[in-house]
Design a protein around this motif. Structure first.
Motif, PDB file in Angstrom:
ATOM      1  N   SER A  35       0.853  -1.190   0.000  1.00  0.00           N
ATOM      2  CA  SER A  35       0.000   0.000   0.000  1.00  0.00           C
ATOM      3  C   SER A  35       0.889   1.241   0.000  1.00  0.00           C
ATOM      4  N   GLU A  36       1.855   1.243  -0.926  1.00  0.00           N
ATOM      5  CA  GLU A  36       2.840   2.340  -0.943  1.00  0.00           C
ATOM      6  C   GLU A  36       2.276   3.682  -1.385  1.00  0.00           C
ATOM      7  N   SER A  37       1.161   3.665  -2.102  1.00  0.00           N
ATOM      8  CA  SER A  37       0.649   4.932  -2.650  1.00  0.00           C
ATOM      9  C   SER A  37      -0.874   4.965  -2.594  1.00  0.00           C
ATOM     10  N   GLY A  38      -1.409   6.178  -2.766  1.00  0.00           N
ATOM     11  CA  GLY A  38      -2.863   6.327  -2.825  1.00  0.00           C
ATOM     12  C   GLY A  38      -3.422   5.542  -4.000  1.00  0.00           C
ATOM     13  N   TRP A  39      -2.679   5.556  -5.096  1.00  0.00           N
ATOM     14  CA  TRP A  39      -3.144   4.819  -6.273  1.00  0.00           C
ATOM     15  C   TRP A  39      -3.261   3.329  -5.961  1.00  0.00           C
ATOM     16  N   ARG A  40      -2.272   2.790  -5.268  1.00  0.00           N
ATOM     17  CA  ARG A  40      -2.271   1.352  -4.942  1.00  0.00           C
ATOM     18  C   ARG A  40      -3.481   1.022  -4.054  1.00  0.00           C
ATOM     19  N   ALA A  41      -3.775   1.910  -3.084  1.00  0.00           N
ATOM     20  CA  ALA A  41      -4.934   1.685  -2.203  1.00  0.00           C
ATOM     21  C   ALA A  41      -6.214   1.629  -3.036  1.00  0.00           C
ATOM     22  N   LEU A 112      -1.310  -7.328 -13.266  1.00  0.00           N
ATOM     23  CA  LEU A 112      -2.033  -6.063 -13.101  1.00  0.00           C
ATOM     24  C   LEU A 112      -1.051  -4.912 -12.948  1.00  0.00           C
ATOM     25  N   ASP A 113      -1.202  -3.909 -13.673  1.00  0.00           N
ATOM     26  CA  ASP A 113      -0.542  -2.591 -13.657  1.00  0.00           C
ATOM     27  C   ASP A 113       0.970  -2.560 -13.864  1.00  0.00           C
ATOM     28  N   ARG A 114       1.647  -3.689 -13.721  1.00  0.00           N
ATOM     29  CA  ARG A 114       3.094  -3.725 -13.997  1.00  0.00           C
ATOM     30  C   ARG A 114       3.423  -4.955 -14.833  1.00  0.00           C
ATOM     31  N   MET A 115       4.495  -4.854 -15.595  1.00  0.00           N
ATOM     32  CA  MET A 115       4.901  -5.948 -16.473  1.00  0.00           C
ATOM     33  C   MET A 115       6.036  -6.760 -15.865  1.00  0.00           C
ATOM     34  N   SER A 163       8.606  -2.120 -13.448  1.00  0.00           N
ATOM     35  CA  SER A 163       8.433  -1.726 -14.851  1.00  0.00           C
ATOM     36  C   SER A 163       7.997  -0.268 -15.009  1.00  0.00           C
ATOM     37  N   PRO A 164       7.113   0.281 -14.135  1.00  0.00           N
ATOM     38  CA  PRO A 164       6.771   1.692 -14.372  1.00  0.00           C
ATOM     39  C   PRO A 164       7.952   2.632 -14.131  1.00  0.00           C
ATOM     40  N   ALA A 165       8.836   2.278 -13.187  1.00  0.00           N
ATOM     41  CA  ALA A 165      10.004   3.146 -12.950  1.00  0.00           C
ATOM     42  C   ALA A 165      10.924   3.129 -14.171  1.00  0.00           C
ATOM     43  N   ASP A 167      10.103   2.320 -17.292  1.00  0.00           N
ATOM     44  CA  ASP A 167       9.436   2.856 -18.487  1.00  0.00           C
ATOM     45  C   ASP A 167       9.156   4.358 -18.401  1.00  0.00           C
ATOM     46  N   ARG A 168       8.752   4.814 -17.221  1.00  0.00           N
ATOM     47  CA  ARG A 168       8.443   6.250 -17.110  1.00  0.00           C
ATOM     48  C   ARG A 168       9.709   7.070 -17.277  1.00  0.00           C
ATOM     49  N   LYS A 169      10.829   6.518 -16.859  1.00  0.00           N
ATOM     50  CA  LYS A 169      12.113   7.209 -17.068  1.00  0.00           C
ATOM     51  C   LYS A 169      12.417   7.258 -18.567  1.00  0.00           C
ATOM     52  N   ASP A 191      10.862   5.397  -4.202  1.00  0.00           N
ATOM     53  CA  ASP A 191      10.108   4.176  -3.889  1.00  0.00           C
ATOM     54  C   ASP A 191       8.590   4.325  -3.975  1.00  0.00           C
ATOM     55  N   PHE A 192       8.114   5.290  -4.728  1.00  0.00           N
ATOM     56  CA  PHE A 192       6.676   5.512  -4.924  1.00  0.00           C
ATOM     57  C   PHE A 192       5.966   5.953  -3.638  1.00  0.00           C
ATOM     58  N   THR A 193       6.719   6.370  -2.591  1.00  0.00           N
ATOM     59  CA  THR A 193       6.031   6.780  -1.354  1.00  0.00           C
ATOM     60  C   THR A 193       6.170   8.292  -1.104  1.00  0.00           C
ATOM     61  N   ALA A 219       8.154  13.487 -11.086  1.00  0.00           N
ATOM     62  CA  ALA A 219       8.017  12.375 -10.138  1.00  0.00           C
ATOM     63  C   ALA A 219       7.246  11.254 -10.815  1.00  0.00           C
ATOM     64  N   HIS A 220       7.723  10.012 -10.633  1.00  0.00           N
ATOM     65  CA  HIS A 220       7.068   8.876 -11.293  1.00  0.00           C
ATOM     66  C   HIS A 220       5.703   8.565 -10.691  1.00  0.00           C
ATOM     67  N   ASN A 221       5.367   9.157  -9.544  1.00  0.00           N
ATOM     68  CA  ASN A 221       3.962   9.090  -9.107  1.00  0.00           C
ATOM     69  C   ASN A 221       3.604  10.322  -8.286  1.00  0.00           C
ATOM     70  N   ASP A 222       2.294  10.500  -8.102  1.00  0.00           N
ATOM     71  CA  ASP A 222       1.803  11.692  -7.410  1.00  0.00           C
ATOM     72  C   ASP A 222       2.188  11.701  -5.937  1.00  0.00           C
ATOM     73  N   VAL A 248       2.625  11.399 -12.209  1.00  0.00           N
ATOM     74  CA  VAL A 248       1.748  10.384 -12.824  1.00  0.00           C
ATOM     75  C   VAL A 248       0.815   9.792 -11.760  1.00  0.00           C
ATOM     76  N   ASP A 249      -0.391   9.463 -12.116  1.00  0.00           N
ATOM     77  CA  ASP A 249      -1.399   8.733 -11.318  1.00  0.00           C
ATOM     78  C   ASP A 249      -2.761   9.412 -11.302  1.00  0.00           C
ATOM     79  N   ALA A 250      -2.768  10.756 -11.043  1.00  0.00           N
ATOM     80  CA  ALA A 250      -4.040  11.486 -10.891  1.00  0.00           C
ATOM     81  C   ALA A 250      -4.798  11.038  -9.635  1.00  0.00           C
ATOM     82  N   GLU A 268      -2.996  10.567 -15.837  1.00  0.00           N
ATOM     83  CA  GLU A 268      -3.887   9.657 -15.112  1.00  0.00           C
ATOM     84  C   GLU A 268      -3.612   8.188 -15.410  1.00  0.00           C
ATOM     85  N   LEU A 269      -3.640   7.402 -14.325  1.00  0.00           N
ATOM     86  CA  LEU A 269      -3.556   5.938 -14.415  1.00  0.00           C
ATOM     87  C   LEU A 269      -4.815   5.414 -13.723  1.00  0.00           C
ATOM     88  N   THR A 270      -5.638   4.671 -14.445  1.00  0.00           N
ATOM     89  CA  THR A 270      -6.866   4.187 -13.802  1.00  0.00           C
ATOM     90  C   THR A 270      -6.547   3.117 -12.757  1.00  0.00           C
TER      91      THR A 270
END
Ligand code: AHR
Length: 320
Positions: A35-41, A112-115, A163-165, A167-169, A191-193, A219-222, A248-250, A268-270
């Motif tokens: 649960s590192e991020s709001g998006w993950r929650a 889901l969400d990562r490769m 993979s998002p770290a 690829d987003r780079k 670390d996405f936190t 930043a690779h996430n919000d 990224v994330d919204a 945005e990432l759904t």
């Protein structure tokens, strides 16, 4: 060779002419990263809701950011004989053995969400955004916004090896590479936190003349951006003005920051990865329809011009 693939056996037992509710009775194991991020929650919330809506028995396992925990969870799902497994893989490498075990047990695995770096034949399908494109969109927004002025960029990367770290780079680097006025002067994982984003941004600010040498933060996430915004304010600078902020994330909190003029753009990432995953499993259950190996979700850019408080209101109760 087993007589029928496990999910097809379930279909035969359930009756092959069942409609949309046919996944009812299916048991699905979900190995979530943590649960590192709001998006993950929000992704966890949506997955639980989608499972409940469809009558799926969801077995949830939180890996606390550790791949070894994910591998253990997947092995346990296999031993329990679940009908399908969802994995949000924390890093891209190291999955071959356990994916082969799931394949041998004829249990379809949906990423889901990562490769992962494994052969496509080892998983059923992957539901993800185009994470390279997300980086490109962020970079192109920055190029367009800054124009020809010299711009030192600091970058907060996501979890190393994810993979998002990676690829987003890549996508961001590609977007700025033809523009010699842009230079990434610092790049480190947060670390996405939120907490790590703040801590690393503090060190960037110190190293770059209190932030005066920095033109933009990518930043690779919000969550990391929100932490960094706090650090910028504490350093006596104005985030969104003195230092542009794109991420990224919204998630809802970034819309508050956009509304306050403290962030500038987000891609945005759904969090609804489970919906398309369950749809694919249901279609396979119904008539053995094989999904494509990649089910791509949409990416959308939001800026301060997109009525951020309205979007915040729409998103705030969605489980972020
Ligand atoms: O894999 C998706 C990423 O993981 C999200 O962008 C980030 O917030 C999360 O932790």
């Amino acid at each position: 060779m087993k007589s029928c693939m496990r999910l097809v056996c379930t279909a035969l037992l359930a009756g092959s002419t069942l409609g949309g509710a046919q996944a009812a009775g299916m048991t699905v194991g979900f190995s979530q990263i943590g649960s590192e991020s709001g998006w993950r929650a929000a992704e966890t919330t949506v997955t639980r809701q989608e499972a409940t809506k469809r009558g799926i028995d969801l077995k949830f396992s939180d890996a606390q950011q550790k791949q070894e925990n994910q591998i253990k969870a997947v092995r346990s799902f296999i031993a329990q004989g679940v009908d399908a497994i969802l994995i949000a893989p924390v890093v891209a490498t190291g999955w071959d053995a356990v994916l082969s075990e799931a394949k041998e047990a004829e249990i379809p695995v949906v990423l889901l969400d990562r490769m992962v770096d494994s052969d496509k034949e080892l998983y059923f399908t992957a539901v993800t955004s185009d994470t390279v494109y997300e980086g490109t969109v962020a970079g192109e927004w920055l190029v367009k916004t800054v124009g020809d002025k010299p711009c030192n960029v600091v970058e907060l990367q996501g979890t190393t090896g994810s993979s998002p770290a990676i690829d987003r780079k890549k996508g961001f680097d590609e977007a700025i590479k033809a523009h010699s006025n842009f230079k990434i002067v610092r790049s480190q994982t947060g670390d996405f936190t939120r907490a790590k984003g703040k801590e690393v941004m503090e060190s960037f600010l110190k190293a770059e003349n209190g932030g005066k040498n920095i033109c933009a933060l990518y930043a690779h996430n919000d969550d990391m951006a929100v932490g960094a915004i706090q650090a910028i304010k504490e350093a006596g600078l104005k985030p969104g003005q003195d230092i542009l902020v794109v991420s990224v994330d919204a998630v809802p909190d970034i819309f508050k920051a956009l509304a306050a003029g403290e962030a500038n753009a987000t891609v945005e990432l759904t969090p609804n990865m489970a919906g398309p995953a369950f749809d694919a499993l249901e279609a396979f259950l119904k008539d053995k329809k094989e999904p494509p190996k990649w089910i791509q979700t949409e990416s959308k850019l939001y800026t301060q011009q997109d009525d951020p408080m309205k979007v915040y209101e729409l998103k705030k109760d969605l489980g972020y």
